[in-house]
Design a protein around this motif. Structure first.
Motif, PDB file in Angstrom:
ATOM      1  N   ALA A   1       0.198   6.870 -53.429  1.00 50.85           N
ATOM      2  CA  ALA A   1       1.068   7.876 -54.051  1.00 50.85           C
ATOM      3  C   ALA A   1       1.516   8.907 -53.024  1.00 50.85           C
ATOM      4  CB  ALA A   1       0.333   8.559 -55.206  1.00 50.85           C
ATOM      5  N   SER A   2       0.601   9.373 -52.182  1.00 58.01           N
ATOM      6  CA  SER A   2       0.986  10.382 -51.183  1.00 58.01           C
ATOM      7  C   SER A   2       1.876   9.773 -50.108  1.00 58.01           C
ATOM      8  CB  SER A   2      -0.244  11.070 -50.577  1.00 58.01           C
ATOM      9  OG  SER A   2      -1.096  10.148 -49.948  1.00 58.01           O
ATOM     10  N   LYS A   3       1.696   8.491 -49.807  1.00 62.71           N
ATOM     11  CA  LYS A   3       2.591   7.824 -48.847  1.00 62.71           C
ATOM     12  C   LYS A   3       4.017   7.775 -49.395  1.00 62.71           C
ATOM     13  CE  LYS A   3      -0.828   4.801 -46.643  1.00 62.71           C
ATOM     14  NZ  LYS A   3      -1.257   3.399 -46.442  1.00 62.71           N
ATOM     15  N   SER A   4       4.125   7.405 -50.654  1.00 60.00           N
ATOM     16  CA  SER A   4       5.447   7.315 -51.284  1.00 60.00           C
ATOM     17  C   SER A   4       6.101   8.699 -51.371  1.00 60.00           C
ATOM     18  CB  SER A   4       5.297   6.702 -52.675  1.00 60.00           C
ATOM     19  OG  SER A   4       6.539   6.664 -53.324  1.00 60.00           O
ATOM     20  N   ALA A   5       5.317   9.695 -51.772  1.00 61.88           N
ATOM     21  CA  ALA A   5       5.841  11.065 -51.858  1.00 61.88           C
ATOM     22  C   ALA A   5       6.251  11.568 -50.482  1.00 61.88           C
ATOM     23  CB  ALA A   5       4.794  11.986 -52.481  1.00 61.88           C
ATOM     24  N   PHE A   6       5.453  11.248 -49.471  1.00 63.22           N
ATOM     25  CA  PHE A   6       5.787  11.687 -48.115  1.00 63.22           C
ATOM     26  C   PHE A   6       7.135  11.115 -47.696  1.00 63.22           C
ATOM     27  CE2 PHE A   6       6.164  10.984 -43.602  1.00 63.22           C
ATOM     28  CZ  PHE A   6       5.905  12.248 -43.102  1.00 63.22           C
ATOM     29  N   ILE A   7       7.341   9.830 -47.922  1.00 63.43           N
ATOM     30  CA  ILE A   7       8.592   9.191 -47.503  1.00 63.43           C
ATOM     31  C   ILE A   7       9.790   9.851 -48.187  1.00 63.43           C
ATOM     32  CG2 ILE A   7       9.904   7.024 -47.627  1.00 63.43           C
ATOM     33  CD1 ILE A   7       7.131   5.617 -47.057  1.00 63.43           C
ATOM     34  N   ASP A   8       9.659  10.145 -49.484  1.00 66.95           N
ATOM     35  CA  ASP A   8      10.749  10.825 -50.201  1.00 66.95           C
ATOM     36  C   ASP A   8      10.989  12.227 -49.633  1.00 66.95           C
ATOM     37  OD1 ASP A   8      11.014   8.612 -51.831  1.00 66.95           O
ATOM     38  OD2 ASP A   8       9.929   9.503 -53.516  1.00 66.95           O
ATOM     39  N   ASP A   9       9.908  12.985 -49.444  1.00 70.27           N
ATOM     40  CA  ASP A   9      10.030  14.343 -48.921  1.00 70.27           C
ATOM     41  C   ASP A   9      10.556  14.335 -47.485  1.00 70.27           C
ATOM     42  OD1 ASP A   9       9.084  15.335 -51.316  1.00 70.27           O
ATOM     43  OD2 ASP A   9       7.063  15.762 -50.571  1.00 70.27           O
ATOM     44  N   TYR A  10      10.072  13.389 -46.702  1.00 76.93           N
ATOM     45  CA  TYR A  10      10.517  13.268 -45.310  1.00 76.93           C
ATOM     46  C   TYR A  10      12.031  13.058 -45.266  1.00 76.93           C
ATOM     47  CZ  TYR A  10      11.378  11.133 -40.757  1.00 76.93           C
ATOM     48  OH  TYR A  10      11.896  10.835 -39.519  1.00 76.93           O
ATOM     49  N   GLN A  11      12.526  12.180 -46.116  1.00 77.90           N
ATOM     50  CA  GLN A  11      13.970  11.899 -46.160  1.00 77.90           C
ATOM     51  C   GLN A  11      14.753  13.143 -46.554  1.00 77.90           C
ATOM     52  OE1 GLN A  11      15.335   8.765 -45.266  1.00 77.90           O
ATOM     53  NE2 GLN A  11      17.125  10.073 -45.144  1.00 77.90           N
ATOM     54  N   ALA A  12      14.276  13.863 -47.558  1.00 75.08           N
ATOM     55  CA  ALA A  12      14.977  15.066 -48.030  1.00 75.08           C
ATOM     56  C   ALA A  12      14.999  16.143 -46.944  1.00 75.08           C
ATOM     57  CB  ALA A  12      14.319  15.592 -49.303  1.00 75.08           C
ATOM     58  N   VAL A  13      13.854  16.386 -46.308  1.00 76.16           N
ATOM     59  CA  VAL A  13      13.788  17.393 -45.242  1.00 76.16           C
ATOM     60  C   VAL A  13      14.659  16.959 -44.068  1.00 76.16           C
ATOM     61  CG1 VAL A  13      12.248  18.469 -43.533  1.00 76.16           C
ATOM     62  CG2 VAL A  13      11.546  18.325 -45.928  1.00 76.16           C
ATOM     63  N   GLY A  14      14.599  15.700 -43.713  1.00 76.12           N
ATOM     64  CA  GLY A  14      15.405  15.187 -42.605  1.00 76.12           C
ATOM     65  C   GLY A  14      16.897  15.337 -42.852  1.00 76.12           C
ATOM     66  N   ASP A  15      17.334  15.032 -44.070  1.00 73.01           N
ATOM     67  CA  ASP A  15      18.753  15.180 -44.410  1.00 73.01           C
ATOM     68  C   ASP A  15      19.182  16.645 -44.307  1.00 73.01           C
ATOM     69  OD1 ASP A  15      18.903  12.458 -44.888  1.00 73.01           O
ATOM     70  OD2 ASP A  15      18.889  12.658 -47.085  1.00 73.01           O
TER      71      ASP A  15
END
Length: 156
Positions: free
Chosen positions: A122-136
């Motif tokens: 769950a934290s891996k999936s959340a990280f990937i989503d958050d990482y994408q949002a912060v990166g954008d």
């Protein structure tokens, strides 16, 4: 006693920040370095090396904060003073500054959230989503800074 009270009221006038021809290239290099480090963090996530992420995030946060300090102290203070009579550009600069403060809070929150000893699915999936949002968000901000804000930095 009277002398101590007087010393407390003395102040030296603030010296204006001088123009530095190397500042904008240095800030752009910071952007390149931050993007490269952020990409390295993403690569760790894509290759399921999540244990490497927390120290990279800490390094990213430290570099990001150092960049913000340089930008606030040397860039914004100079440009705001140089463009004092230009209300349109002053509003643009202040808008960028406020927006950056919000982005900075978001980056710090992102880093804190993922200072984990272990990532579950769950934290891996959340990280990937958050990482994408912060990166954008960071990519858009960097592009706008370099296109709209940095050209305002000119010798007086």
């Amino acid at each position: 006693m009277e002398q101590a009270a007087t010393l407390g009221t003395m102040s030296t006038p603030a010296r204006p920040i001088a123009y530095d021809a190397g500042l904008v290239p240095a800030l752009k290099q910071d952007h390149n370095d931050l993007v490269a480090l952020f990409d390295e963090i993403g690569s760790c996530a894509r290759h399921d090396r999540f244990e490497e992420i927390p120290p990279l995030l800490t390094r990213f946060k430290m570099n990001f904060e150092a960049h913000l300090i340089a930008e606030n102290v040397r860039f914004y203070n100079y440009v705001e003073r140089a463009l004092e009579g230009d209300s349109e550009n002053t509003m643009l600069i202040r808008s960028f500054r406020r927006e950056m403060n919000a982005i900075a809070r978001g980056v710090v929150d992102f880093v804190k959230k993922y200072q984990l000893n272990a990532f579950d699915e769950a934290s891996k999936s959340a990280f990937i989503d958050d990482y994408q949002a912060v990166g954008d968000l960071l990519a858009q901000r960097i592009q706008r800074e370099e296109a709209s804000l940095y050209p305002l930095y000119q010798p007086a």
